[in-house]
Design a protein around this motif. Structure first.
Motif, PDB file in Angstrom:
ATOM      1  N   TYR A  88       2.487  -5.407  -9.926  1.00  0.00           N
ATOM      2  CA  TYR A  88       1.250  -5.119  -9.204  1.00  0.00           C
ATOM      3  C   TYR A  88       1.090  -3.641  -8.848  1.00  0.00           C
ATOM      4  N   THR A  89       1.621  -2.762  -9.676  1.00  0.00           N
ATOM      5  CA  THR A  89       1.606  -1.336  -9.346  1.00  0.00           C
ATOM      6  C   THR A  89       0.193  -0.759  -9.271  1.00  0.00           C
ATOM      7  N   HIS A  90      -0.757  -1.373  -9.930  1.00  0.00           N
ATOM      8  CA  HIS A  90      -2.116  -0.824  -9.952  1.00  0.00           C
ATOM      9  C   HIS A  90      -3.069  -1.528  -8.988  1.00  0.00           C
ATOM     10  N   THR A  91      -2.512  -2.349  -8.091  1.00  0.00           N
ATOM     11  CA  THR A  91      -3.369  -3.068  -7.152  1.00  0.00           C
ATOM     12  C   THR A  91      -4.185  -2.112  -6.288  1.00  0.00           C
ATOM     13  N   SER A  92      -3.541  -1.063  -5.800  1.00  0.00           N
ATOM     14  CA  SER A  92      -4.258  -0.124  -4.933  1.00  0.00           C
ATOM     15  C   SER A  92      -5.408   0.541  -5.681  1.00  0.00           C
ATOM     16  N   GLN A  93      -5.227   0.772  -6.993  1.00  0.00           N
ATOM     17  CA  GLN A  93      -6.295   1.372  -7.784  1.00  0.00           C
ATOM     18  C   GLN A  93      -7.486   0.409  -7.903  1.00  0.00           C
ATOM     19  N   VAL A  94      -7.184  -0.873  -8.108  1.00  0.00           N
ATOM     20  CA  VAL A  94      -8.245  -1.871  -8.198  1.00  0.00           C
ATOM     21  C   VAL A  94      -9.045  -1.903  -6.898  1.00  0.00           C
ATOM     22  N   ILE A  95      -8.335  -1.905  -5.764  1.00  0.00           N
ATOM     23  CA  ILE A  95      -9.008  -1.939  -4.470  1.00  0.00           C
ATOM     24  C   ILE A  95      -9.830  -0.674  -4.261  1.00  0.00           C
ATOM     25  N   SER A  96      -9.282   0.476  -4.647  1.00  0.00           N
ATOM     26  CA  SER A  96     -10.010   1.743  -4.493  1.00  0.00           C
ATOM     27  C   SER A  96     -11.277   1.759  -5.327  1.00  0.00           C
ATOM     28  N   LEU A 110     -13.055  -0.939  -6.420  1.00  0.00           N
ATOM     29  CA  LEU A 110     -14.026  -1.950  -6.005  1.00  0.00           C
ATOM     30  C   LEU A 110     -14.549  -1.721  -4.588  1.00  0.00           C
ATOM     31  N   LYS A 111     -13.752  -1.001  -3.771  1.00  0.00           N
ATOM     32  CA  LYS A 111     -14.157  -0.655  -2.400  1.00  0.00           C
ATOM     33  C   LYS A 111     -14.642  -1.875  -1.600  1.00  0.00           C
ATOM     34  N   PRO A 112     -13.839  -2.914  -1.492  1.00  0.00           N
ATOM     35  CA  PRO A 112     -14.277  -4.093  -0.724  1.00  0.00           C
ATOM     36  C   PRO A 112     -14.277  -3.817   0.778  1.00  0.00           C
ATOM     37  N   ASP A 113     -15.172  -4.500   1.477  1.00  0.00           N
ATOM     38  CA  ASP A 113     -15.160  -4.464   2.936  1.00  0.00           C
ATOM     39  C   ASP A 113     -14.168  -5.476   3.493  1.00  0.00           C
ATOM     40  N   LEU A 114     -13.779  -6.414   2.645  1.00  0.00           N
ATOM     41  CA  LEU A 114     -12.888  -7.492   3.067  1.00  0.00           C
ATOM     42  C   LEU A 114     -12.137  -8.020   1.858  1.00  0.00           C
ATOM     43  N   LEU A 157       0.485  -3.094   0.985  1.00  0.00           N
ATOM     44  CA  LEU A 157      -0.429  -1.951   0.937  1.00  0.00           C
ATOM     45  C   LEU A 157      -0.993  -1.634   2.319  1.00  0.00           C
ATOM     46  N   LYS A 158      -1.216  -2.650   3.126  1.00  0.00           N
ATOM     47  CA  LYS A 158      -1.707  -2.419   4.481  1.00  0.00           C
ATOM     48  C   LYS A 158      -0.651  -1.713   5.324  1.00  0.00           C
ATOM     49  N   ARG A 159       0.632  -2.039   5.130  1.00  0.00           N
ATOM     50  CA  ARG A 159       1.691  -1.321   5.849  1.00  0.00           C
ATOM     51  C   ARG A 159       1.728   0.142   5.439  1.00  0.00           C
ATOM     52  N   LEU A 160       1.310   0.411   4.203  1.00  0.00           N
ATOM     53  CA  LEU A 160       1.316   1.786   3.695  1.00  0.00           C
ATOM     54  C   LEU A 160       0.027   2.537   4.020  1.00  0.00           C
ATOM     55  N   GLY A 161      -0.915   1.866   4.713  1.00  0.00           N
ATOM     56  CA  GLY A 161      -2.093   2.593   5.153  1.00  0.00           C
ATOM     57  C   GLY A 161      -3.438   2.009   4.774  1.00  0.00           C
ATOM     58  N   LEU A 162      -3.478   0.958   3.956  1.00  0.00           N
ATOM     59  CA  LEU A 162      -4.752   0.351   3.592  1.00  0.00           C
ATOM     60  C   LEU A 162      -5.432  -0.211   4.844  1.00  0.00           C
ATOM     61  N   GLN A 163      -6.709   0.143   5.029  1.00  0.00           N
ATOM     62  CA  GLN A 163      -7.428  -0.252   6.245  1.00  0.00           C
ATOM     63  C   GLN A 163      -8.293  -1.496   6.068  1.00  0.00           C
ATOM     64  N   THR A 164      -8.472  -1.968   4.830  1.00  0.00           N
ATOM     65  CA  THR A 164      -9.348  -3.110   4.571  1.00  0.00           C
ATOM     66  C   THR A 164      -8.812  -4.372   5.240  1.00  0.00           C
ATOM     67  N   PRO A 165      -9.626  -5.096   5.994  1.00  0.00           N
ATOM     68  CA  PRO A 165      -9.159  -6.350   6.610  1.00  0.00           C
ATOM     69  C   PRO A 165      -8.697  -7.349   5.549  1.00  0.00           C
ATOM     70  N   LEU A 166      -7.642  -8.093   5.875  1.00  0.00           N
ATOM     71  CA  LEU A 166      -7.071  -9.089   4.968  1.00  0.00           C
ATOM     72  C   LEU A 166      -7.170 -10.463   5.614  1.00  0.00           C
ATOM     73  N   TYR A 167      -7.865 -11.376   4.925  1.00  0.00           N
ATOM     74  CA  TYR A 167      -7.930 -12.773   5.348  1.00  0.00           C
ATOM     75  C   TYR A 167      -7.130 -13.610   4.360  1.00  0.00           C
TER      76      TYR A 167
END
Length: 371
Positions: free
Chosen positions: A94-102, A104-108, A123-133
């Motif tokens: 999953y090394t490119h997960t952060s790129q996918v999120i960047s 797509l720019k999801p709000d959630l 990724l959230k521990r590393l600084g991702l601010q997007t809420p995770l449900y």
């Protein structure tokens, strides 16, 4: 005006996780057409060669060694995926997960499987601010679903909420929403029209499902049901398991005008409407779809682990029972011979469903939380 974007991440380990993601996506868009959704089976998306191989290996384990799967489930039951495992998953697959999120720019982000849930948590521990449900797609709360980085757990029942509370998760991080099903399962269809569509007779009908992978172990019981073929119409859905379908079609027991053997179909909702009884593996999504239709269910050979807990919940709630013997088949096949009893039983289940379950509740909750 900014359109809200929701990214739904799943995995292909069984079809229910991804079906729940699509059901939630459709529900969100039906309630608010401005919401943009994207469903991704993350492992297959990032690793189109390796991902399917891993899913195939898992499928073989489920088929050949279900008891092993049950032991692993119980051994890890109270444990979340540790940070070393999360790091290994990230680096290997999953090394490119952060790129996918960047991109797509999801709000959630909503995860309907524990693995992408663990990856996004890291990724959230590393600084991702997007809420995770986290949408738990069974009627149990295995430890691998849990992570301190999850903002909100969306769960099927109060029992699952209580299990999460026992693990120290605060009540304000848990919402009982039910597992979402596609809106098609909340619609009803005219039975005579469906009989014409599927070339069925107006007679008692039983739908037998083996899950998305078409896993069916009980050859003896499957064959035994065919003894009722002059009085009961049988529809076997074996999913993507073409080998099982070919074997059944070549078997004289299944060669009868009142027996249909189907492969993968997107019209399960209609087949449930035209049927009087559902015999199924107790996957969380299939059980919830059956619940939404108010169809009585018989459960056979649950995979050790979450399917056992699913089965226990639906039996205890009165929506079905275990298929334990030929006597169970005989009793239920007799019940559906009597139109009054069959209709009354289904109406009672629909009344109970209306008291306990709303298929749009999960979508409504997610929209409210996004405000």
């Amino acid at each position: 005006m900014h359109k809200k974007r929701v990214l739904l991440l799943s995995e292909g380990f069984g079809s229910g996780h991804t079906q729940a993601a699509y059901a939630l996506a459709v529900g969100l868009r039906s309630l608010d057409a401005s919401v943009q959704t994207r469903v991704i089976e993350l492992g297959n998306f990032l690793n189109p060669v390796l991902g399917p191989l891993i899913v195939s290996a898992y499928r073989r384990t489920v088929t050949k060694q279900p008891k092993l799967l049950g032991r692993l489930y119980r051994r890890q039951y109270k444990k979340s995926l540790n940070r070393f495992t999360q790091l290994a998953l990230h680096r290997l697959f999953y090394t490119h997960t952060s790129q996918v999120i960047s991109q797509l720019k999801p709000d959630l982000i909503v995860c309907t499987h524990p693995v992408p849930n663990a990856v996004v948590s890291r990724l959230k521990r590393l600084g991702l601010q997007t809420p995770l449900y986290t949408l738990i797609t069974d009627y149990d709360a295995h430890g691998t679903w849990t992570s301190s980085e999850v903002n909100k757990y969306l769960v099927s029942t109060n029992e699952v909420k209580n299990k999460l509370r026992e693990r120290g998760i605060s009540a304000n991080r848990i919402q009982v929403t039910g597992i979402p099903v596609h809106p098609n399962f909340w619609q009803t269809h005219d039975k005579s029209e469906l009989q014409a569509q599927f070339d069925l007779k107006p007679m008692p009908t039983v739908l037998i499902m083996g899950g998305g992978w078409g896993i069916m172990y009980s050859d003896d019981l499957l064959s035994y049901m065919t003894r009722w073929r002059d009085r009961v119409q049988l529809i076997y859905c074996v999913g993507n398991n073409e080998k099982v379908r070919e074997r059944m079609l070549a078997d004289p027991d299944f060669q009868h005008p009142n027996i249909k053997v189907l492969g993968f179909t997107k019209e399960i909702n209609k087949l449930m409407d035209v049927s009087d009884l559902l015999i199924t593996k107790p996957g969380g999504m299939t059980c919830t779809e059956g619940l939404s239709k108010g169809i009585p269910m018989l459960f056979y050979e649950p995979i050790p682990g979450q399917e056992e807990v699913n089965c226990e919940y639906f039996v205890a709630s009165g929506f079905g029972e275990m298929l334990e013997s030929r006597e169970t088949i005989d009793r239920w096949f007799e019940i559906i011979q009597e139109p009054y009893s069959s209709v009354k039983f289904r109406n009672d289940l629909l009344h109970k469903r209306n008291q306990q379950y709303n298929p749009m509740e999960c979508s409504r909750v997610v929209l409210q939380l996004m405000q």
